[in-house]
Write a protein that holds these residues in place. Structure first.
Motif, PDB file in Angstrom:
ATOM      1  N   ASN A 137       0.852  -1.306  -0.345  1.00 61.61           N
ATOM      2  CA  ASN A 137      -0.032  -0.293  -0.142  1.00 61.61           C
ATOM      3  C   ASN A 137       0.938   1.244   0.190  1.00 61.61           C
ATOM      4  N   LYS A 138       0.601   2.028   0.083  1.00 61.49           N
ATOM      5  CA  LYS A 138       1.282   3.762   0.093  1.00 61.49           C
ATOM      6  C   LYS A 138       1.998   3.500   1.186  1.00 61.49           C
ATOM      7  N   ARG A 139       1.452   3.656   2.249  1.00 62.60           N
ATOM      8  CA  ARG A 139       2.677   3.701   3.351  1.00 62.60           C
ATOM      9  C   ARG A 139       3.735   2.478   2.948  1.00 62.60           C
ATOM     10  N   SER A 140       3.457   0.930   3.189  1.00 61.44           N
ATOM     11  CA  SER A 140       4.361   0.191   2.795  1.00 61.44           C
ATOM     12  C   SER A 140       5.836   0.113   1.531  1.00 61.44           C
ATOM     13  N   GLN A 142       6.837   3.316   0.476  1.00 64.15           N
ATOM     14  CA  GLN A 142       8.051   4.049   1.003  1.00 64.15           C
ATOM     15  C   GLN A 142       9.173   3.456   1.407  1.00 64.15           C
ATOM     16  N   ASP A 146      12.826   4.198  -0.604  1.00 63.52           N
ATOM     17  CA  ASP A 146      14.105   4.431   0.111  1.00 63.52           C
ATOM     18  C   ASP A 146      14.642   3.158  -0.433  1.00 63.52           C
ATOM     19  N   TRP A 174      -0.334   8.032  -8.508  1.00 61.35           N
ATOM     20  CA  TRP A 174       0.470   8.516  -7.603  1.00 61.35           C
ATOM     21  C   TRP A 174       1.746   7.809  -7.498  1.00 61.35           C
ATOM     22  N   GLN A 178       5.877   8.849  -8.174  1.00 61.30           N
ATOM     23  CA  GLN A 178       7.167   8.869  -6.545  1.00 61.30           C
ATOM     24  C   GLN A 178       8.482   8.304  -7.713  1.00 61.30           C
TER      25      GLN A 178
END
Length: 339
Positions: A137-140, A142, A146, A174, A178
């Motif tokens: 998901n968008k959080r994972s 990240q 990285d 989205w 990124q």
């Protein structure tokens, strides 16, 4: 970032996705074969769920138990056979760099954006993959960004799955935004079967997203037989081509489905007519439950010799196998002497 109207997200392709056939009885009824396959065949559904979109079913030949599209998706009793050399993880990829991220090749990573598919192909090399441990998901994601920032040798992200086009357009917009912020990335590749099983997935918004990205977009279809290509798929490819997307195809060589010269020649010609170039022809990944699709390497090489004599070189795919742990696809030696 492309602005997307949330009200319009429930598009035709999502309605088709919600209406896929998951019952073997219904599939056989739709193609006029209600009494042709036995209970032992249909019991193989418990090994790997049946899932087929209706636009793909509509391309099958009614009343033909040997239809090459039907045989790709219908459970059969041979899936219960245990055969030496076939296992649940034929490509040794169930140890990911991060959840949902495979870094098998030096300059490229494979991102499992979505863990589901619109269609479940019975020969799928990831039919036993632990998708439940690799959902993103968008959080994972990240952690993925990285990782990419920390590895400047990576210049290409391959969206896979599952099928990455199961993601909605706003999610893809989205994600591309990124990825575009990572300076050493230059290409985005999408491996998908959705445009051929639900052509409506190629929306105007998707084309706009890809055309506006800094990353060079490449879409690799997965099509095994010329009968999969129709006017709706061709129209979808023309939209993508106008958006500046490079269009390729990879196929799997499947016994009694596309393992003849006529079938492969027709596939290459149909692809080219739809603005798609043949890219890879894979020998079967030896996944447990799919041994009945296997074609010998000797047969595959003989077929390639025939194709080279029949088609122009740009319509002949590369015959390859994938070997777990190797830094690239492995070309299969055709035994040809240099000209």
């Amino acid at each position: 970032m492309i602005q997307i109207n949330e009200v319009n997200l429930q598009t035709n392709w999502q309605k088709e996705l919600a209406n896929v056939v998951t019952s073997a009885d219904e599939l056989l009824r739709l193609v006029g074969l209600e009494n042709h396959f036995g209970e032992q065949d249909l019991a193989a559904k418990r090994l790997f769920p049946l899932r087929v979109p209706r636009p793909f079913i509509a391309k099958m030949r009614y009343g033909d138990a040997q239809d090459p599209l039907l045989l790709q998706v219908l459970p059969q009793h041979q899936e219960f056979l245990a055969k030496a050399g076939f296992n649940k993880d034929p490509l040794d990829e169930q140890q990911a760099a991060l959840p949902g991220l495979l870094h098998k090749y030096r300059s490229r990573v494979l991102l499992m954006l979505k863990t589901g598919c619109a269609v479940n192909c019975r020969y799928c090399f990831r039919r036993h993959f632990p998708y439940q441990d690799n959902q993103l998901n968008k959080r994972s994601l990240q952690a993925v960004f990285d990782y990419l920032n920390a590895h400047p040798e990576i210049n290409e992200v391959i969206l896979s799955g599952g099928d990455p086009l199961m993601a909605k357009d706003n999610m893809l917009a989205w994600l591309l935004e990124q990825l575009s912020d990572i300076p050493h990335l230059t290409r985005l590749r999408i491996h998908t079967r959705l445009p051929v099983v639900i052509p409506a997935r190629v929306t105007d918004t998707l084309c706009e997203i890809l055309s506006h990205s800094r990353l060079k977009p490449v879409l690799v279809n997965h099509i095994n037989h010329a009968n999969e290509i129709d006017m709706h798929f061709s129209a979808a490819m023309k939209k993508l081509r106008r958006a500046g997307v490079m269009l390729l195809n990879q196929a799997v060589l499947l016994k009694e489905i596309n393992d003849t010269l006529d079938a492969q020649q027709a596939l290459s010609e149909a692809l080219f007519s739809a603005d798609v170039l043949p890219y890879y022809l894979h020998v079967l990944d030896k996944v447990e439950g799919a041994s009945h699709f296997d074609v010998t390497e000797q047969t595959a090489i003989a077929l390639m010799h025939d194709l080279l004599e029949t088609l122009p070189g740009f319509l002949v795919p590369k015959l390859v196998r994938e070997i777990g742990g190797e830094p690239s696809k492995t070309p299969i030696d055709l035994g040809l002497s240099p000209a």
